[in-house]
Design an enzyme around this catalytic site. Structure first.
Site, PDB file in Angstrom:
ATOM      1  N   ARG A  66       0.827  -1.213   0.000  1.00 25.33           N
ATOM      2  CA  ARG A  66       0.000   0.000   0.000  1.00 25.33           C
ATOM      3  C   ARG A  66       0.857   1.257   0.000  1.00 25.33           C
ATOM      4  O   ARG A  66       0.510   2.259  -0.625  1.00 25.33           O
ATOM      5  CB  ARG A  66      -0.919  -0.026   1.228  1.00 25.33           C
ATOM      6  CG  ARG A  66      -1.941   1.102   1.281  1.00 25.33           C
ATOM      7  CD  ARG A  66      -2.869   0.929   2.472  1.00 25.33           C
ATOM      8  NE  ARG A  66      -3.819   2.027   2.567  1.00 25.33           N
ATOM      9  CZ  ARG A  66      -4.089   2.706   3.661  1.00 25.33           C
ATOM     10  NH1 ARG A  66      -3.465   2.388   4.796  1.00 25.33           N
ATOM     11  NH2 ARG A  66      -4.962   3.684   3.665  1.00 25.33           N
ATOM     12  N   HIS A  70       0.388   4.303  -2.631  1.00 26.17           N
ATOM     13  CA  HIS A  70       0.107   5.673  -2.210  1.00 26.17           C
ATOM     14  C   HIS A  70       1.221   6.633  -2.621  1.00 26.17           C
ATOM     15  O   HIS A  70       0.967   7.816  -2.814  1.00 26.17           O
ATOM     16  CB  HIS A  70      -0.108   5.723  -0.693  1.00 26.17           C
ATOM     17  CG  HIS A  70      -1.484   5.320  -0.280  1.00 26.17           C
ATOM     18  ND1 HIS A  70      -2.293   6.110   0.518  1.00 26.17           N
ATOM     19  CD2 HIS A  70      -2.215   4.212  -0.559  1.00 26.17           C
ATOM     20  CE1 HIS A  70      -3.456   5.506   0.701  1.00 26.17           C
ATOM     21  NE2 HIS A  70      -3.424   4.338   0.074  1.00 26.17           N
ATOM     22  N   ASP A  71       2.424   6.119  -2.749  1.00 27.78           N
ATOM     23  CA  ASP A  71       3.523   6.970  -3.214  1.00 27.78           C
ATOM     24  C   ASP A  71       3.358   7.306  -4.685  1.00 27.78           C
ATOM     25  O   ASP A  71       3.410   8.476  -5.080  1.00 27.78           O
ATOM     26  CB  ASP A  71       4.859   6.264  -2.979  1.00 27.78           C
ATOM     27  CG  ASP A  71       6.038   7.106  -3.450  1.00 27.78           C
ATOM     28  OD1 ASP A  71       5.996   8.346  -3.283  1.00 27.78           O
ATOM     29  OD2 ASP A  71       7.012   6.537  -3.978  1.00 27.78           O
ATOM     30  N   ASN A  98      -3.614   9.098   4.268  1.00 29.09           N
ATOM     31  CA  ASN A  98      -2.367   8.401   4.587  1.00 29.09           C
ATOM     32  C   ASN A  98      -2.138   8.166   6.078  1.00 29.09           C
ATOM     33  O   ASN A  98      -1.109   7.610   6.468  1.00 29.09           O
ATOM     34  CB  ASN A  98      -1.178   9.183   4.022  1.00 29.09           C
ATOM     35  CG  ASN A  98      -1.111   9.124   2.510  1.00 29.09           C
ATOM     36  OD1 ASN A  98      -1.604   8.187   1.896  1.00 29.09           O
ATOM     37  ND2 ASN A  98      -0.513  10.138   1.899  1.00 29.09           N
ATOM     38  N   HIS A 196      -6.274  -5.892  -2.828  1.00 26.69           N
ATOM     39  CA  HIS A 196      -7.103  -6.006  -1.628  1.00 26.69           C
ATOM     40  C   HIS A 196      -7.284  -7.456  -1.198  1.00 26.69           C
ATOM     41  O   HIS A 196      -8.000  -7.726  -0.231  1.00 26.69           O
ATOM     42  CB  HIS A 196      -8.472  -5.368  -1.871  1.00 26.69           C
ATOM     43  CG  HIS A 196      -8.426  -3.883  -1.998  1.00 26.69           C
ATOM     44  ND1 HIS A 196      -9.479  -3.132  -2.478  1.00 26.69           N
ATOM     45  CD2 HIS A 196      -7.442  -2.987  -1.725  1.00 26.69           C
ATOM     46  CE1 HIS A 196      -9.153  -1.851  -2.481  1.00 26.69           C
ATOM     47  NE2 HIS A 196      -7.913  -1.743  -2.033  1.00 26.69           N
ATOM     48  N   ASP A 256      -4.088 -14.381  -3.415  1.00 28.57           N
ATOM     49  CA  ASP A 256      -4.720 -15.306  -4.359  1.00 28.57           C
ATOM     50  C   ASP A 256      -5.847 -14.604  -5.101  1.00 28.57           C
ATOM     51  O   ASP A 256      -5.999 -13.382  -5.033  1.00 28.57           O
ATOM     52  CB  ASP A 256      -5.238 -16.546  -3.616  1.00 28.57           C
ATOM     53  CG  ASP A 256      -6.186 -16.195  -2.468  1.00 28.57           C
ATOM     54  OD1 ASP A 256      -6.751 -15.078  -2.476  1.00 28.57           O
ATOM     55  OD2 ASP A 256      -6.369 -17.029  -1.555  1.00 28.57           O
TER      56      ASP A 256
END
Length: 329
Positions: A66, A70-71, A98, A196, A256
């Protein structure tokens, strides 16, 4: 005749120089093994340290993935998300989207080790990209080539994170526009959403879908009613601010295809997850991943991560190499 000879000569010279021109262009961008001469052990050190951190606390794997995401979506993959705020500037790290990021100490530890071996050589931006890959691989997920040569940004603004990060409340139109704005395709959107499949979320990120979807104390009708009932038990109003839940129920520690089965049954946690069912391209991708035997997700994920890792990179003489990832030189 003379003009013809000049044209032929010029064209021949162009053909001879063409490979050099392409090599020069490539030299200004990302390459494989960028640190082979300047810091030969860099990638091995990053991998070894990442594996140790993840083995000790596997929950850091989704956090480090993540962090890279986000970067890259804010100012490009320039490690601007790592910068600390100062009295004169509120940095990305302290922007609302963040505030739940984790893993900064891991990046700092790896950077410190690299500085001892090769001072001023390895960028924080490359460390973030390498660590994301190595963390996913460490928990049994796919691997992919990480091209290196990124340099670090010299700006970090909290307001940028607010406007540039894709939000979990976005619909498909907003998501497609957001991804297109950084050069990513609709397929990249469907594939990267599959990240996710690991990790947890704070209930506050999707609470509106449970308790006040249209401002009338109602739930999102696109969310399966059985899942609404389960999430309300896991995210009661009394502990809403502190409760966390699995993003991929029953499989949140395993990288998966289960995420796509969940989304296909209208049990995607975020509005952005459910949005994948409202577009023909993303819906087709979700459906295609339903069978693990024929799924292309693990391969696709590596390619989309490579695509994401190229967003707005600073190379050559642009940017800087920070001495400490949290502080701009």
């Amino acid at each position: 005749m003379a003009n013809t000879k000049l044209i032929v000569l010029a064209f021949s010279l162009y053909i001879m120089l063409l490979p050099f021109v392409f090599d020069l262009a490539n030299a200004q961008g990302l390459t494989s093994g960028f640190y082979n001469l300047s810091c030969p052990s860099a990638e091995k050190l990053v991998k070894t340290m990442t594996e140790k951190f993840v083995a000790h606390a596997p929950s850091f794997a989704p956090s480090l993935l993540r962090l890279h995401f986000h970067d890259c979506f804010v100012r490009g993959c320039d490690a601007s998300v790592l910068v600390n705020s100062t009295s004169n500037n509120t940095a990305e790290k302290d922007s609302i989207p963040n505030l739940t990021l984790r893993g900064f100490q891991i990046i700092d530890a790896i950077k410190s080790a690299l500085e001892k071996q090769c001072p001023g050589v390895v960028s924080c931006a490359d460390i973030v990209a390498l660590v994301a890959r190595d963390a996913v691989t460490a928990i049994g997920g796919p691997t992919w080539p990480v091209l290196t040569g990124r340099r670090d940004g010299t700006k970090s603004l909290a307001t940028d994170a607010l406007t540039e990060l894709p939000a979990p409340t976005m619909n498909i139109t907003q998501l497609k526009a957001n991804f297109a704005s950084v050069g990513l395709s609709v397929k990249d959107l469907a594939v990267l959403s599959g990240g996710h499949t690991i990790g947890i979320s704070h209930c506050t990120s999707f609470a509106i879908r449970l308790y006040n979807f249209t401002g009338k104390n109602d739930s999102d009708p696109s969310l399966h009613p059985n899942y609404v009932a389960l999430l309300k038990k896991q995210c009661p109003l009394t502990t809403l601010l502190t409760s966390i839940v699995e993003m991929d129920p029953g499989s949140f520690r395993t990288f998966d295809t289960h995420y796509y089965s969940v989304v296909g049954r209208r049990k995607g946690m975020f509005t952005s997850d459910g949005a994948l069912l409202t577009d023909s391209t993303t819906l087709a991708y979700v459906q295609a991943q339903a069978s693990p035997q024929s799924s292309t997700f693990l391969t696709d994920f590596g390619q989309s991560m490579m695509n994401m890792g190229k967003i707005g990179v600073l190379t050559g003489t642009s940017g800087t190499i920070r001495n400490q990832c949290a502080i701009i030189n």
